[in-house]
Design a protein around this motif. Structure first.
Motif, mmCIF file in Angstrom:
data_model
loop_
_atom_site.group_PDB
_atom_site.id
_atom_site.type_symbol
_atom_site.label_atom_id
_atom_site.label_comp_id
_atom_site.label_asym_id
_atom_site.label_seq_id
_atom_site.Cartn_x
_atom_site.Cartn_y
_atom_site.Cartn_z
ATOM 1 N N LYS A 124 0.837 -1.211 0.000
ATOM 2 C CA LYS A 124 0.000 0.000 0.000
ATOM 3 C C LYS A 124 0.869 1.258 0.000
ATOM 4 N N ASP A 125 1.940 1.220 0.782
ATOM 5 C CA ASP A 125 2.857 2.363 0.816
ATOM 6 C C ASP A 125 3.493 2.577 -0.545
ATOM 7 N N TYR A 126 3.810 1.497 -1.238
ATOM 8 C CA TYR A 126 4.401 1.598 -2.577
ATOM 9 C C TYR A 126 3.416 2.251 -3.539
ATOM 10 N N ILE A 127 2.146 1.841 -3.480
ATOM 11 C CA ILE A 127 1.115 2.434 -4.337
ATOM 12 C C ILE A 127 1.006 3.924 -4.075
ATOM 13 N N SER A 128 0.915 4.290 -2.809
ATOM 14 C CA SER A 128 0.755 5.707 -2.441
ATOM 15 C C SER A 128 1.973 6.531 -2.836
ATOM 16 N N ALA A 129 3.169 5.974 -2.631
ATOM 17 C CA ALA A 129 4.397 6.695 -2.976
ATOM 18 C C ALA A 129 4.494 6.944 -4.479
ATOM 19 N N SER A 130 3.863 6.085 -5.265
ATOM 20 C CA SER A 130 3.892 6.253 -6.725
ATOM 21 C C SER A 130 2.863 7.266 -7.215
ATOM 22 N N GLY A 131 2.037 7.759 -6.291
ATOM 23 C CA GLY A 131 1.016 8.734 -6.670
ATOM 24 C C GLY A 131 -0.269 8.108 -7.168
ATOM 25 N N LYS A 132 -0.415 6.778 -7.020
ATOM 26 C CA LYS A 132 -1.635 6.102 -7.459
ATOM 27 C C LYS A 132 -2.596 5.968 -6.274
ATOM 28 N N THR A 133 -3.837 5.620 -6.583
ATOM 29 C CA THR A 133 -4.866 5.540 -5.560
ATOM 30 C C THR A 133 -5.445 4.131 -5.489
ATOM 31 N N TYR A 134 -6.022 3.807 -4.337
ATOM 32 C CA TYR A 134 -6.668 2.508 -4.171
ATOM 33 C C TYR A 134 -7.856 2.632 -3.233
ATOM 34 N N GLU A 135 -8.798 1.711 -3.389
ATOM 35 C CA GLU A 135 -9.940 1.571 -2.493
ATOM 36 C C GLU A 135 -9.976 0.131 -2.003
ATOM 37 N N GLU A 136 -10.594 -0.082 -0.844
ATOM 38 C CA GLU A 136 -10.726 -1.428 -0.304
ATOM 39 C C GLU A 136 -12.201 -1.778 -0.142
ATOM 40 N N TYR A 137 -12.568 -2.970 -0.614
ATOM 41 C CA TYR A 137 -13.932 -3.464 -0.524
ATOM 42 C C TYR A 137 -13.930 -4.849 0.110
ATOM 43 N N ARG A 138 -15.076 -5.239 0.646
ATOM 44 C CA ARG A 138 -15.213 -6.560 1.235
ATOM 45 C C ARG A 138 -16.004 -7.517 0.330
ATOM 46 N N THR A 139 -16.807 -6.973 -0.606
ATOM 47 C CA THR A 139 -17.594 -7.854 -1.461
ATOM 48 C C THR A 139 -17.282 -7.624 -2.927
ATOM 49 N N LEU A 140 -17.342 -8.698 -3.691
ATOM 50 C CA LEU A 140 -17.113 -8.645 -5.125
ATOM 51 C C LEU A 140 -18.259 -7.937 -5.839
ATOM 52 N N GLU A 141 -19.478 -8.119 -5.330
ATOM 53 C CA GLU A 141 -20.652 -7.520 -5.972
ATOM 54 C C GLU A 141 -20.570 -6.000 -6.049
ATOM 55 N N GLU A 142 -20.111 -5.359 -4.986
ATOM 56 C CA GLU A 142 -20.077 -3.896 -4.994
ATOM 57 C C GLU A 142 -18.900 -3.340 -5.793
ATOM 58 N N ALA A 143 -17.880 -4.150 -6.009
ATOM 59 C CA ALA A 143 -16.685 -3.667 -6.711
ATOM 60 C C ALA A 143 -16.719 -3.917 -8.212
ATOM 61 N N ILE A 144 -17.293 -5.025 -8.647
ATOM 62 C CA ILE A 144 -17.125 -5.469 -10.033
ATOM 63 C C ILE A 144 -17.670 -4.495 -11.079
ATOM 64 N N PRO A 145 -18.740 -3.722 -10.817
ATOM 65 C CA PRO A 145 -19.213 -2.796 -11.855
ATOM 66 C C PRO A 145 -18.219 -1.677 -12.182
ATOM 67 N N LYS A 146 -17.261 -1.429 -11.299
ATOM 68 C CA LYS A 146 -16.318 -0.325 -11.465
ATOM 69 C C LYS A 146 -15.081 -0.704 -12.284
ATOM 70 N N LEU A 147 -14.924 -1.984 -12.628
ATOM 71 C CA LEU A 147 -13.623 -2.497 -13.069
ATOM 72 C C LEU A 147 -13.449 -2.589 -14.581
ATOM 73 N N ASP A 148 -12.201 -2.313 -15.014
ATOM 74 C CA ASP A 148 -11.759 -2.653 -16.375
ATOM 75 C C ASP A 148 -11.149 -4.050 -16.404
ATOM 76 N N VAL A 149 -10.529 -4.410 -15.293
ATOM 77 C CA VAL A 149 -9.835 -5.699 -15.169
ATOM 78 C C VAL A 149 -10.138 -6.266 -13.783
ATOM 79 N N LEU A 150 -10.470 -7.556 -13.728
ATOM 80 C CA LEU A 150 -10.617 -8.254 -12.452
ATOM 81 C C LEU A 150 -9.561 -9.346 -12.381
ATOM 82 N N TYR A 151 -8.713 -9.267 -11.361
ATOM 83 C CA TYR A 151 -7.644 -10.241 -11.160
ATOM 84 C C TYR A 151 -8.030 -11.097 -9.966
#
Length: 360
Positions: free
Chosen positions: A198-225
């Motif tokens: 997480k620190d690496y992501i933030s230091a690079s200037g990128k952003t992230y969100e954390e979710y607990r369910t796949l249902e609420e996250a999947i509509p937002k995605l270009d890629v699901l890993y």
């Protein structure tokens, strides 16, 4: 210590421009594989697989064979001198002396870097515990480049065991180097991404969100890993059983996703993707595995042609009386290794596994 060799331990030891060079070469190989059929004639690849593997091991072997080279090594340490108590240094020293390039997978974190300290040829990290998996990341990057046409401006969701998932850690670090990427991290509280990632992501200037369910996250995605809950990374069967069935991608959830979504998975799959999803044209994990062979062909050629710039393996400070607190770190098993740390104020970071230690 063979510092002048071009080892691939962590993909982020090299520049995105060098990654792009490998990806471009892989694209060329896919377009004209016969042109490269004898490129490694007379070369030998040693493979040291201390834990089971299907795709990584076979794709490396197939890559070398398609390039015209030969293979030695083992895929079960119990059939080698490791079973007699031989340490990592001695095994590496011997097999690398027979080889032009060495590929290693090991259950302990930092093992590939430890091996590179004494190897007689370049070492490629094919996965070290729950730490890193740079060649899977190159596979993932090639898949994204070929299927999405870009490595930037993507919203990428990671779902499953994000704590122990070395493929997740490597890909997050890599995609953080491309502008405009945003990450959605989907996991239970117990399997969250480690703080250093997480620190690496933030230091690079990128952003992230954390979710607990796949249902609420999947509509937002270009890629699901997607990733499996890894039985072998848990201390007890009870801990694994509590987590194993939390996430499953099925046809119902796929209906919530964009038509432009692509679904990736480093494999093997257990039950985190229902078989019914395989027929969805957005499910690309089998195609992704095939890309892995071509990117490993490109990597082998790049390493043997000295197209990767070598860097020192250990750049920090050796502190003999401090031990890494990560029980899965290679330094706690191979006790002859120098205890090397990067220091930042009162915090030490192990150079093998990235574990952080707060000085008292």
């Amino acid at each position: 210590m063979t510092e002048n060799l071009s080892h691939l331990i962590d993909l982020n030891d090299f520049s995105p421009e060098q990654w792009d060079s490998i990806l471009n070469l892989a694209h060329e190989i896919m377009a004209a594989p016969l042109v490269y059929a004898g490129a490694c004639r007379g070369k030998i690849m040693g493979t040291l697989f201390y834990e089971p593997s299907t795709r990584t091991q076979m794709s490396f072997q197939t890559a070398m064979l398609r390039l015209g080279g030969g293979i030695i090594g083992f895929d079960n340490p119990s059939s080698s001198s490791v079973a007699k108590g031989e340490n990592l240094k001695d095994t590496t020293k011997i097999v690398s002396g027979y080889s032009d390039i060495l590929v290693m997978r090991h259950p302990l974190e930092g093992a590939a870097k430890a091996a590179a300290l004494s190897a007689e040829c370049p070492v490629i990290n094919a996965g070290d515990g729950g730490h890193l998996h740079p060649t899977q990341t190159l596979t993932d990057l090639l898949t994204l480049k070929e299927e999405k046409g870009r490595l930037k401006d993507l919203t990428v969701g990671f779902c499953g065991d994000l704590k122990n998932g070395r493929t997740v850690h490597s890909l997050l670090k890599a995609l953080s180097c491309y502008k405009g990427n945003h990450f959605i991290l989907i996991s239970t509280e117990e399997l969250k991404v480690p703080t250093y990632i997480k620190d690496y992501i933030s230091a690079s200037g990128k952003t992230y969100e954390e979710y607990r369910t796949l249902e609420e996250a999947i509509p937002k995605l270009d890629v699901l890993y997607m990733t499996r809950i890894q039985r072998e990374r848990f201390a007890t069967p009870e801990e694994y059983e509590a987590q194993k069935d939390v996430y499953c991608l099925d046809a119902k959830k796929m209906k919530l996703a964009s038509k432009e979504l692509i679904v990736l998975h480093p494999l093997p799959r257990v039950d985190e993707i229902a078989v019914e999803v395989d027929d969805d044209p957005r499910a690309l994990y089998f195609k992704q595995a095939n890309y892995g062979m071509y990117v490993r062909m490109a990597l082998i050629l790049s390493v043997l042609d000295y197209k990767l710039t070598a860097k020192p393996m250990l750049k920090g400070e050796e502190i003999k009386d401090v031990c890494c607190t990560n029980p899965k770190c290679i330094t706690n098993t191979e006790r002859y290794l120098p205890h090397s740390f990067k220091r930042s104020g009162d915090v030490l970071e192990c150079e093998y596994c990235d574990e952080r230690i707060l000085l008292q």
